[in-house]
Design a protein around this motif. Structure first.
Motif, PDB file in Angstrom:
ATOM      1  N   VAL A 176     -66.146  46.804  23.755  1.00  0.00           N
ATOM      2  CA  VAL A 176     -66.266  48.248  22.950  1.00  0.00           C
ATOM      3  C   VAL A 176     -65.040  48.575  22.893  1.00  0.00           C
ATOM      4  O   VAL A 176     -63.980  48.951  23.772  1.00  0.00           O
ATOM      5  CB  VAL A 176     -67.170  49.330  23.631  1.00  0.00           C
ATOM      6  N   VAL A 177     -64.670  49.079  21.398  1.00  0.00           N
ATOM      7  CA  VAL A 177     -63.320  49.492  21.105  1.00  0.00           C
ATOM      8  C   VAL A 177     -63.314  50.995  21.030  1.00  0.00           C
ATOM      9  O   VAL A 177     -62.330  51.698  20.968  1.00  0.00           O
ATOM     10  CB  VAL A 177     -62.635  48.866  19.999  1.00  0.00           C
ATOM     11  N   ARG A 178     -64.342  51.570  20.575  1.00  0.00           N
ATOM     12  CA  ARG A 178     -64.615  52.928  20.358  1.00  0.00           C
ATOM     13  C   ARG A 178     -66.002  53.573  20.147  1.00  0.00           C
ATOM     14  O   ARG A 178     -66.964  52.733  20.317  1.00  0.00           O
ATOM     15  CB  ARG A 178     -63.840  53.436  19.020  1.00  0.00           C
ATOM     16  N   GLN A 183     -73.587  64.744  15.836  1.00  0.00           N
ATOM     17  CA  GLN A 183     -74.067  66.198  16.056  1.00  0.00           C
ATOM     18  C   GLN A 183     -75.260  66.404  15.031  1.00  0.00           C
ATOM     19  O   GLN A 183     -74.958  66.829  13.990  1.00  0.00           O
ATOM     20  CB  GLN A 183     -72.931  67.067  16.220  1.00  0.00           C
ATOM     21  N   ASN A 184     -76.316  66.646  15.344  1.00  0.00           N
ATOM     22  CA  ASN A 184     -77.556  67.075  14.553  1.00  0.00           C
ATOM     23  C   ASN A 184     -77.608  66.068  13.484  1.00  0.00           C
ATOM     24  O   ASN A 184     -77.830  66.452  12.347  1.00  0.00           O
ATOM     25  CB  ASN A 184     -77.417  68.516  13.888  1.00  0.00           C
ATOM     26  N   GLY A 185     -77.570  64.658  13.713  1.00  0.00           N
ATOM     27  CA  GLY A 185     -77.261  63.608  12.592  1.00  0.00           C
ATOM     28  C   GLY A 185     -76.149  63.269  11.936  1.00  0.00           C
ATOM     29  O   GLY A 185     -76.118  62.274  11.119  1.00  0.00           O
ATOM     30  N   LYS A 186     -75.140  64.098  12.138  1.00  0.00           N
ATOM     31  CA  LYS A 186     -73.863  64.046  11.303  1.00  0.00           C
ATOM     32  C   LYS A 186     -72.575  63.504  12.312  1.00  0.00           C
ATOM     33  O   LYS A 186     -72.582  63.991  13.458  1.00  0.00           O
ATOM     34  CB  LYS A 186     -73.572  65.125  10.669  1.00  0.00           C
ATOM     35  N   GLN A 187     -72.254  62.425  11.895  1.00  0.00           N
ATOM     36  CA  GLN A 187     -71.052  62.188  12.817  1.00  0.00           C
ATOM     37  C   GLN A 187     -69.821  62.981  12.681  1.00  0.00           C
ATOM     38  O   GLN A 187     -69.215  63.578  11.676  1.00  0.00           O
ATOM     39  CB  GLN A 187     -70.242  60.728  12.318  1.00  0.00           C
ATOM     40  N   VAL A 188     -69.265  63.398  13.988  1.00  0.00           N
ATOM     41  CA  VAL A 188     -68.351  64.450  14.084  1.00  0.00           C
ATOM     42  C   VAL A 188     -67.173  64.099  14.888  1.00  0.00           C
ATOM     43  O   VAL A 188     -65.958  64.638  14.631  1.00  0.00           O
ATOM     44  CB  VAL A 188     -68.900  65.738  14.830  1.00  0.00           C
ATOM     45  N   LYS A 189     -66.937  62.789  15.352  1.00  0.00           N
ATOM     46  CA  LYS A 189     -66.259  62.343  16.066  1.00  0.00           C
ATOM     47  C   LYS A 189     -66.008  60.996  16.460  1.00  0.00           C
ATOM     48  O   LYS A 189     -67.022  60.246  16.370  1.00  0.00           O
ATOM     49  CB  LYS A 189     -66.120  63.199  17.551  1.00  0.00           C
ATOM     50  N   THR A 190     -64.809  60.363  16.710  1.00  0.00           N
ATOM     51  CA  THR A 190     -64.477  58.997  17.059  1.00  0.00           C
ATOM     52  C   THR A 190     -63.608  58.851  18.032  1.00  0.00           C
ATOM     53  O   THR A 190     -62.546  59.436  17.960  1.00  0.00           O
ATOM     54  CB  THR A 190     -64.232  57.985  15.891  1.00  0.00           C
ATOM     55  N   VAL A 191     -63.839  58.446  19.358  1.00  0.00           N
ATOM     56  CA  VAL A 191     -63.147  58.783  20.301  1.00  0.00           C
ATOM     57  C   VAL A 191     -63.311  57.069  21.344  1.00  0.00           C
ATOM     58  O   VAL A 191     -63.968  56.379  20.913  1.00  0.00           O
ATOM     59  CB  VAL A 191     -63.634  59.447  21.477  1.00  0.00           C
ATOM     60  N   LYS A 192     -62.120  57.049  21.887  1.00  0.00           N
ATOM     61  CA  LYS A 192     -61.949  55.771  22.618  1.00  0.00           C
ATOM     62  C   LYS A 192     -62.534  55.837  24.146  1.00  0.00           C
ATOM     63  O   LYS A 192     -62.955  54.711  25.041  1.00  0.00           O
ATOM     64  CB  LYS A 192     -60.627  55.138  22.641  1.00  0.00           C
ATOM     65  N   ASP A 193     -62.730  56.832  24.594  1.00  0.00           N
ATOM     66  CA  ASP A 193     -63.165  57.177  26.222  1.00  0.00           C
ATOM     67  C   ASP A 193     -64.647  57.338  26.003  1.00  0.00           C
ATOM     68  O   ASP A 193     -65.312  57.393  25.130  1.00  0.00           O
ATOM     69  CB  ASP A 193     -62.387  58.380  26.636  1.00  0.00           C
ATOM     70  N   THR A 194     -65.246  57.580  27.335  1.00  0.00           N
ATOM     71  CA  THR A 194     -66.615  57.912  27.370  1.00  0.00           C
ATOM     72  C   THR A 194     -66.905  59.087  27.635  1.00  0.00           C
ATOM     73  O   THR A 194     -68.122  59.628  28.405  1.00  0.00           O
ATOM     74  CB  THR A 194     -67.181  56.900  28.671  1.00  0.00           C
ATOM     75  N   MET A 195     -66.103  60.090  27.185  1.00  0.00           N
ATOM     76  CA  MET A 195     -66.354  61.375  27.259  1.00  0.00           C
ATOM     77  C   MET A 195     -65.646  62.147  26.195  1.00  0.00           C
ATOM     78  O   MET A 195     -64.538  61.894  25.839  1.00  0.00           O
ATOM     79  CB  MET A 195     -65.950  61.838  28.806  1.00  0.00           C
ATOM     80  N   THR A 196     -65.988  63.520  25.823  1.00  0.00           N
ATOM     81  CA  THR A 196     -65.332  64.261  25.032  1.00  0.00           C
ATOM     82  C   THR A 196     -65.931  65.493  24.881  1.00  0.00           C
ATOM     83  O   THR A 196     -67.060  65.871  25.362  1.00  0.00           O
ATOM     84  CB  THR A 196     -65.448  63.680  23.411  1.00  0.00           C
ATOM     85  N   ASP A 197     -65.130  66.461  24.537  1.00  0.00           N
ATOM     86  CA  ASP A 197     -65.415  67.840  24.173  1.00  0.00           C
ATOM     87  C   ASP A 197     -66.002  68.271  22.725  1.00  0.00           C
ATOM     88  O   ASP A 197     -65.223  67.501  21.848  1.00  0.00           O
ATOM     89  CB  ASP A 197     -64.572  68.898  24.784  1.00  0.00           C
TER      90      ASP A 197
END
Length: 445
Positions: A176-178, A183-197
């Protein structure tokens, strides 16, 4: 922050009745980042009955509450030895086991064993394949997506405008690279880790989040289950405590548990959960959508008082419902009372299987009353467990008998054989009731 890791192993062991035993090969699952699965059927499993174990091991430093174990059984029905703590679903040959509420956590760096039974009904040795936990392995879907998915790993609300999402990576396949966060069906973030705010949210608002992984080869996984969180109320926004739940009812579900029902509470912002009190002491919580709960761990023939309160997004607690009183049923005394199948009878019959005459026992009984719904019975032949029958599951689904039960037991091509037969029921609270009377039957010569 360390990640929780679970290993799963299933093993079936013999509880047979004079059957020939044949070794069965082990089924090994994939491993990635410490998440593994391995299932085995012991070499003493028989064509009549095998008991199994789903062994969970948590190598992380935090307890795991939300887990799902899956496997495929070659044929027959699978049952649980402890249905009050686990939920088992069988769809054809696919079996899923989950914990009920918070009754089956896997402790940090600890383990847990779930015992199951496999009833092949004399059609051959049971085999287990595809053993996995929390999607540790999975087959490919379409050309751009695979079915292993991330899993929630303790996400929580931070305050009135932010939440913290955490998830476990999917196992198997390329790296897995990202991760893509929706959020409510709409993409809001792309992250590399397994957590985010996730920030800048509205106070006292319900949000549904999903996560999927993108692998090095460009494929995306399936989505995680929805992570549903409600932000806290803003300071001064939630001024009133919830209006109390109404019409609480309590009924005994056998000797050791009670079933509660109530009407939903209301709040000026949002109800976020319920608290259940027994004899004035809080014993468990329920989520915001709940209007019922089962309270276990009670004592037989004992009176209890229950009440329920509602909690809102700011932590305010409602007034309690009126108390509902209930007295649990008497414990089974082993003497063949109401907790044992009544009017038990057994006759013999034969069927032709090609050139072989197969012998059967036809069993009939009266269903025990006043001890909750009964879906499972265990048959003993000559003092040993032979088969377990389960209604309400399988393919096709068998309707649960409420007054009279009947079933046939294949005993094989054994003319002139005598069997001592008795049965017992798994009561509504998950315990085994008393045995029926034992009867003796002899197959034809």
């Amino acid at each position: 922050m360390s990640r929780k890791r679970i290993a799963l192993a299933c093993a079936a062991v013999v509880v047979g009745v004079g059957s020939v035993v044949i070794p069965v090969a082990a089924n090994a699952g994939e491993e990635k980042d410490g998440l593994g699965a391995a299932c085995r059927v012991a070499d003493q499993a028989t064509v009549w009955w095998a008991s199994g174990e789903v062994s969970l091991t948590n190598k992380g430093d935090r307890p795991v509450r939300d887990w799902t174990a899956e496997f495929d059984v070659s044929q027959g029905q699978v049952t649980l030895d402890n249905p009050w703590a686990y939920e088992l679903r069988q769809d054809g040959k696919h079996v899923t086991v989950k914990p009920v509420a918070d009754r089956a956590d896997v402790a940090a760096r600890g383990s847990r064993t779930v015992k199951v039974g496999i009833n092949p009904a004399g059609k051959g040795l049971p085999q287990i394949t595809g053993c996995r936990v929390n999607g540790a392995s999975g087959s490919g879907g379409d050309s751009g997506t695979d079915t292993a998915v991330p899993a929630d790993s303790g996400s929580f609300v931070k305050d009135d405008t932010a939440v913290h999402l955490m998830w476990k990576p999917p196992a198997g396949g390329s790296e897995v690279v990202r991760y893509e966060v929706f959020q409510n069906g709409k993409q809001v973030k792309t992250v590399k880790d397994t957590m985010t705010d996730i920030e800048r949210l509205a106070p006292a608002t319900r949000y549904a989040f999903k996560v999927r992984a993108v692998r090095a080869d460009g494929r995306t996984t399936g989505f995680s289950k929805e992570i549903v969180l409600t932000t806290l109320a803003a300071p001064g926004q939630d001024k009133a405590k919830p209006v109390l739940p109404a019409d609480l009812e309590a009924t005994a579900s056998g000797p050791y548990q009670a079933a509660l029902r109530w009407r939903a509470a209301t709040d000026d912002v949002a109800v976020t959960g319920y608290r259940i009190y027994r004899n004035g002491v809080k014993v468990q919580d329920a989520d915001a959508k709940a209007t019922s709960a089962t309270v276990s761990g009670l004592t037989a023939s004992t009176a209890y008082r229950f009440k329920v309160t509602a909690v809102d997004a700011s932590g305010k607690e409602s007034e309690p419902t009126r108390e509902a009183q209930v007295t649990t049923a008497a414990a089974p005394d082993g003497g063949g009372g109401t907790a044992s199948p009544g009017d038990f009878a057994a006759t013999t019959a034969t069927k032709q299987d090609g050139g072989v005459t197969q012998h059967y026992l036809n069993l009939t009984w009266s269903v025990p009353q006043g001890v909750g719904q009964i879906t499972t019975y265990q048959v003993y032949l000559n003092g040993k467990p032979a088969q377990t029958f389960m209604w309400g599951t399988g393919d096709p689904v068998l309707p649960v008998p409420t007054t009279k039960g009947s079933r046939e037991v294949l005993v094989g091509a054994h003319p002139g054989s005598t069997y001592a037969v008795k049965i017992r029921a798994r009561l509504g609270d998950g315990t085994w009731g008393a045995f029926s009377r034992e009867v003796s039957v002899r197959t034809g010569g």
